[in-house]
Scaffold this active site. Structure first.
Site, PDB file in Angstrom:
ATOM      1  N   TYR A  65       0.806  -1.222   0.000  1.00  0.00           N
ATOM      2  CA  TYR A  65       0.000   0.000   0.000  1.00  0.00           C
ATOM      3  C   TYR A  65       0.844   1.281   0.000  1.00  0.00           C
ATOM      4  O   TYR A  65       0.311   2.382  -0.129  1.00  0.00           O
ATOM      5  CB  TYR A  65      -0.969   0.050   1.200  1.00  0.00           C
ATOM      6  CG  TYR A  65      -1.903  -1.114   1.342  1.00  0.00           C
ATOM      7  CD1 TYR A  65      -2.110  -2.027   0.306  1.00  0.00           C
ATOM      8  CD2 TYR A  65      -2.602  -1.333   2.525  1.00  0.00           C
ATOM      9  CE1 TYR A  65      -2.957  -3.112   0.469  1.00  0.00           C
ATOM     10  CE2 TYR A  65      -3.460  -2.406   2.686  1.00  0.00           C
ATOM     11  CZ  TYR A  65      -3.623  -3.295   1.656  1.00  0.00           C
ATOM     12  OH  TYR A  65      -4.475  -4.358   1.826  1.00  0.00           O
ATOM     13  N   LYS A  90       1.221  -6.731   5.948  1.00  0.00           N
ATOM     14  CA  LYS A  90       1.250  -7.960   5.125  1.00  0.00           C
ATOM     15  C   LYS A  90       2.522  -8.018   4.305  1.00  0.00           C
ATOM     16  O   LYS A  90       3.001  -6.968   3.838  1.00  0.00           O
ATOM     17  CB  LYS A  90       0.053  -7.976   4.163  1.00  0.00           C
ATOM     18  CG  LYS A  90      -1.257  -7.635   4.828  1.00  0.00           C
ATOM     19  CD  LYS A  90      -2.435  -7.641   3.887  1.00  0.00           C
ATOM     20  CE  LYS A  90      -3.634  -7.009   4.576  1.00  0.00           C
ATOM     21  NZ  LYS A  90      -3.701  -5.546   4.470  1.00  0.00           N
ATOM     22  N   HIS A 123       0.175 -11.813   2.068  1.00  0.00           N
ATOM     23  CA  HIS A 123      -0.815 -11.038   1.307  1.00  0.00           C
ATOM     24  C   HIS A 123      -1.559 -11.874   0.257  1.00  0.00           C
ATOM     25  O   HIS A 123      -2.773 -11.722   0.082  1.00  0.00           O
ATOM     26  CB  HIS A 123      -0.127  -9.832   0.651  1.00  0.00           C
ATOM     27  CG  HIS A 123      -1.035  -8.668   0.453  1.00  0.00           C
ATOM     28  ND1 HIS A 123      -0.606  -7.367   0.509  1.00  0.00           N
ATOM     29  CD2 HIS A 123      -2.370  -8.595   0.207  1.00  0.00           C
ATOM     30  CE1 HIS A 123      -1.638  -6.554   0.303  1.00  0.00           C
ATOM     31  NE2 HIS A 123      -2.713  -7.281   0.114  1.00  0.00           N
TER      32      HIS A 123
HETATM   33  C1  1BO Z   1      -4.078  -5.872  -4.067  1.00  0.00           C
HETATM   34  C2  1BO Z   1      -4.429  -5.498  -2.637  1.00  0.00           C
HETATM   35  C3  1BO Z   1      -5.622  -6.191  -2.139  1.00  0.00           C
HETATM   36  C4  1BO Z   1      -6.071  -5.763  -0.774  1.00  0.00           C
HETATM   37  O1  1BO Z   1      -5.141  -6.007   0.243  1.00  0.00           O
END
Ligand code: 1BO
Length: 287
Positions: A65, A90, A123
């Site tokens: 992010y 993550k 993730h």
């Molecule tokens: C690609 C990111 C999805 C949400 O964490």
């Protein structure tokens, strides 16, 4: 006014912004969190402050992010003790693997200006997920993450982890809202059966379904917004829910979901929306 309640195992508890769910290792996780996906870099400073002022104590981020450092900085300026916050991050795909994951984790700690995370997740279920999970187990054993889990894992990925490892993930975070609920029911049941807490991301469908008739009509019964109905639906299912917004008013509105309760009939109607609608990948098709 009816007191909103949630069934949590055998306990009936009153839902509030302070409500936490006990994870399978005893750690308490706030049921409502502030999602930060798509709030990049400096965009995140004010929203974090607004979220904390609105009562959020749970913040969800990820290396992907691109905002961990900015969240870390924003948290320096708030007057809430670290132990009263719940921070999730993550490991990103390109950092997967035993050694790389540990390095990535340390970097996340540094960026977030903390010496531990409350929850660390894989993730996506990529090829190196087994080595990555071993790294997460090590991080957990060393006490650097209070809980570990996964995101976007489909049923076969969960079963694989359960077969090969001792540590049961505490959480599986995946895209979850009424518009993909039917197709996720098997995964949700498996998680429940194995004691893995379901966490819903993109609960507001990125705004794409806020004009849906059924939601609007239920919202009008309570003088609420469709977004609040979506969040409430998620909470009444006992899913941890992490709506994202960068807008001060919406951030507050997203917390105003504790003064009404959806009836069983309304929950059933919302459950029956079967649109097979997804914003992101269906990982049940991934190896
Ligand atoms: C690609 C990111 C999805 C949400 O964490």
């Amino acid at each position: 006014m009816r007191t909103p309640k949630l069934r949590n195992g055998d306990l009936e508890i009153t839902l509030s912004l302070e409500t936490t769910i006990k994870l399978n290792n005893g750690v308490d996780m706030p049921i409502l969190g502030f999602g930060s996906w798509k709030l990049e870099r400096k965009q995140v400073k004010d929203p974090i402050k607004w979220a904390i002022d609105s009562g959020y104590r749970h913040i969800d981020t990820a290396t992907l992010y691109n905002n961990e450092k900015y969240i870390g900085n924003a948290l320096k300026d708030i007057e809430v003790d670290r132990e009263d916050l719940f921070i999730t991050s993550k490991v990103w795909d390109s950092d997967q693997g035993y050694e790389q994951t540990q390095k990535a984790f340390e970097k996340s700690l540094k960026n977030l200006n903390t010496d531990y995370l409350d929850l660390y997740l894989i993730h996506w279920p990529r090829e190196q997920r087994k080595e990555t999970w071993k790294a997460l187990e090590k991080i957990y054993d060393e006490g650097k993450a209070r809980a570990i889990g996964v995101a976007n894992f489909a049923t076969h990925h969960i079963k694989e982890l359960l077969e090969k490892f001792e540590t049961v993930p505490a959480v599986n975070q995946f895209e979850l809202h009424p518009f993909n609920y039917s197709e996720q029911e098997e995964l949700i049941s498996l998680c429940k059966e194995k004691g893995i807490q379901v966490e819903a991301y993109s609960p507001l469908t990125h705004g794409k379904k806020l004009g849906y008739d059924l939601l609007e009509s239920i919202a009008s019964n309570y003088d609420k917004l469709s977004a609040q109905i979506l969040i409430r639906w998620s909470l009444q299912h006992n899913f941890i829910c992490i709506p994202k917004s960068g807008n001060k008013q919406h951030i507050r509105e997203n917390t105003e979901v504790f003064d009404f309760e959806l009836s069983e009939e309304e929950m059933d109607k919302i459950d029956s929306i079967d649109e097979n609608f997804r914003l992101l990948y269906d990982t049940s098709k991934w190896d």
